[in-house]
Design a protein around this motif. Structure first.
Motif, mmCIF file in Angstrom:
data_model
loop_
_atom_site.group_PDB
_atom_site.id
_atom_site.type_symbol
_atom_site.label_atom_id
_atom_site.label_comp_id
_atom_site.label_asym_id
_atom_site.label_seq_id
_atom_site.Cartn_x
_atom_site.Cartn_y
_atom_site.Cartn_z
ATOM 1 N N SER A 40 0.828 -1.095 -0.189
ATOM 2 C CA SER A 40 0.113 0.153 -0.053
ATOM 3 C C SER A 40 1.021 1.085 0.112
ATOM 4 O O SER A 40 0.413 2.246 0.099
ATOM 5 N N GLY A 41 2.062 0.817 -0.256
ATOM 6 C CA GLY A 41 2.935 2.180 -0.023
ATOM 7 C C GLY A 41 3.566 2.605 0.933
ATOM 8 O O GLY A 41 4.130 3.673 1.462
ATOM 9 N N VAL A 42 3.450 1.945 2.345
ATOM 10 C CA VAL A 42 3.836 1.986 3.777
ATOM 11 C C VAL A 42 5.325 1.700 3.705
ATOM 12 O O VAL A 42 5.533 0.522 3.494
ATOM 13 N N SER A 43 6.415 2.372 4.257
ATOM 14 C CA SER A 43 7.591 2.109 4.320
ATOM 15 C C SER A 43 7.710 1.961 6.003
ATOM 16 O O SER A 43 6.675 2.262 6.598
ATOM 17 N N LEU A 44 8.803 1.147 6.202
ATOM 18 C CA LEU A 44 9.302 0.846 7.620
ATOM 19 C C LEU A 44 9.345 2.145 8.345
ATOM 20 O O LEU A 44 8.963 2.216 9.684
ATOM 21 N N LEU A 45 9.969 3.242 7.671
ATOM 22 C CA LEU A 45 9.912 4.687 8.255
ATOM 23 C C LEU A 45 8.814 5.216 8.898
ATOM 24 O O LEU A 45 8.507 6.073 9.536
ATOM 25 N N ASP A 46 7.821 4.872 7.979
ATOM 26 C CA ASP A 46 6.252 5.292 8.441
ATOM 27 C C ASP A 46 5.713 4.992 9.779
ATOM 28 O O ASP A 46 4.859 5.608 10.178
ATOM 29 N N TRP A 47 6.455 3.768 10.260
ATOM 30 C CA TRP A 47 5.898 3.312 11.477
ATOM 31 C C TRP A 47 6.598 4.226 12.741
ATOM 32 O O TRP A 47 6.181 4.088 13.874
ATOM 33 N N ILE A 48 7.388 5.161 12.374
ATOM 34 C CA ILE A 48 8.157 5.889 13.475
ATOM 35 C C ILE A 48 7.199 6.763 14.111
ATOM 36 O O ILE A 48 6.836 6.919 15.287
ATOM 37 N N ARG A 49 6.170 7.512 13.001
ATOM 38 C CA ARG A 49 5.405 8.602 13.697
ATOM 39 C C ARG A 49 4.083 7.813 14.588
ATOM 40 O O ARG A 49 4.192 8.477 15.636
ATOM 41 N N PRO A 50 3.587 6.799 14.279
ATOM 42 C CA PRO A 50 2.517 6.307 14.952
ATOM 43 C C PRO A 50 3.133 5.652 16.446
ATOM 44 O O PRO A 50 2.561 5.580 17.521
ATOM 45 N N VAL A 51 4.410 5.122 16.273
ATOM 46 C CA VAL A 51 5.170 4.753 17.519
ATOM 47 C C VAL A 51 5.377 5.959 18.483
ATOM 48 O O VAL A 51 5.283 5.766 19.720
ATOM 49 N N LEU A 52 6.073 7.114 17.762
ATOM 50 C CA LEU A 52 6.403 8.196 18.739
ATOM 51 C C LEU A 52 4.836 8.804 19.245
ATOM 52 O O LEU A 52 4.867 9.374 20.517
ATOM 53 N N ARG A 53 3.972 8.739 18.723
ATOM 54 C CA ARG A 53 2.490 9.279 19.367
ATOM 55 C C ARG A 53 2.218 8.428 20.726
ATOM 56 O O ARG A 53 1.607 8.909 21.473
#
Length: 365
Positions: free
Chosen positions: A92-105
């Motif tokens: 779907s176009g999600v990278s492993l780097l895109d996990w950083i923001r929800p983890v930081l939330r």
């Protein structure tokens, strides 16, 4: 992307709650067993066990929250890999780097809570625990005794056992006492006892009718004394204590000091404590980010090896914090150097692992 963030935040939050609940129950169980054992030995009063347990839990919360956050992020990432959901996100176009923001939330509020606990709540809790223990130490030997229990005092030189009184007019029931001095082993029994306090504050235990048996170590000499009344002076414990007790007392005092006074000290001991208090929320944040690349597992090969490695890295990180704190305390390195080296190396490791995972080929379904 909005659905992805909401699902990740919800899952991590759920896992944090489950892991935290489990760890706090285990911690309280172990702590209560230890405190009840100390109460049975007479080291602390039975009436302050639950108070000390509650305050000790406050001091343990920063570490428990850090571990809970790390395990929660790690388990969330590994589950997505294990059940091949990560393939869907990648497609779907999600990278492993895109996990950083929800983890930081999730991680940032937890880290802020840890910072409040380490900088404010934990020192206050340590001060309250020390006050509890000091008030207990100021009690007389008999005031520490619970009916029906053997209690040691004066570093084992006195042992008391007091039964509940059968006669309502008696303050205490039957008494057994073993007293040791340099020349004699004495065993004392009495039918009843009561406390007497003089005008100058001296306290005495007055025993009713009973017997005293004296034995001289290394000799056949023996004495039997029958008495109608026998008075024992209740002396406070003296001495400076063992070297280990002195070190522990000094460490507890340092833990109990407010953060502001530690900054004013500008000594190596104070710097080591400041480093520890600041490092805990930073370590929680680093561990949360580190769990993202560490949680990547191959669903075909299983997850045990990767998760064991992740656990060892987290354990090594926490132990290294203790090591650096010791170096700062002993003037081997200064506080800023120790913090930059410790957290900087972990951050570089996190960047390296992200780079390594991003260069891997996407797993095939």
């Amino acid at each position: 992307m909005s659905l992805f963030k909401r699902s990740v935040v919800a899952e991590i939050t759920s896992h944090v709650g489950v892991v935290f609940s489990t760890l706090i129950v285990v911690w309280l169980s172990v702590l209560l067993v230890r405190l009840l054992g100390q109460a049975a030995e007479g080291s602390i009063g039975a009436d302050i066990v639950f108070g000390i347990a509650a305050l000790s839990s406050i001091t343990a919360l920063p570490t428990i929250l850090s571990v809970s956050l790390f395990i929660a992020v790690l388990s969330t990432i590994s589950r997505n890999y294990r059940e091949s959901e990560m393939v869907v996100w990648f497609a779907s176009g999600v990278s492993l780097l895109d996990w950083i923001r929800p983890v930081l939330r999730v991680a940032i509020p937890v880290c802020l809570l840890i910072a409040v606990l380490t900088l404010q709540a934990s020192p206050w809790a340590y001060r309250q625990i020390e006050e509890y223990r000091q008030r207990f130490e100021q009690r007389s030997d008999i005031a520490k005794i619970a009916f029906g229990q053997f209690i040691e005092s004066d570093q084992g030189k006195r042992v008391f056992f007091i039964e509940e009184p059968d006669n309502p007019e008696d303050e205490m029931g039957k008494v057994f006492a073993r007293v040791y001095d340099e020349n004699w082993y004495s065993t004392i029994t009495a039918d009843n006892a009561h406390l007497r306090e003089e005008d100058n504050g001296d306290r005495f235990l007055v025993l009713g009718p009973g017997n005293r048996y004296d034995m001289k170590p290394g000799s056949a000499e023996f004495r039997l004394i029958k008495f109608d009344n026998y008075t024992m002076r209740l002396e406070s414990k003296g001495g400076a204590g063992t070297e280990e007790n002195i070190r522990n007392a000094a460490l507890n005092v340092m833990k109990a000091r407010p953060t502001g006074s530690l900054f004013e000290d500008q000594t190596s001991k104070s710097d080591s404590q400041i480093m520890w208090r600041i490092s805990l929320p930073l370590a929680a944040l680093n561990l949360a980010l580190l769990a993202i690349p560490l949680g990547a597992v191959n669903p075909r090969l299983g997850r045990s090896g990767d998760l064991v490695l992740a656990g060892l890295i987290g354990l090594l990180y926490m132990n290294t914090m203790n090591l650096v704190r010791g170096w700062i305390s002993n003037d081997k390195i200064d506080m800023m150097t120790g913090m930059v080296l410790l957290h900087g190396v972990v951050l570089l490791l996190c960047i390296f692992l992200f780079r390594k995972r991003l260069t891997l080929k996407k797993p095939k379904v």
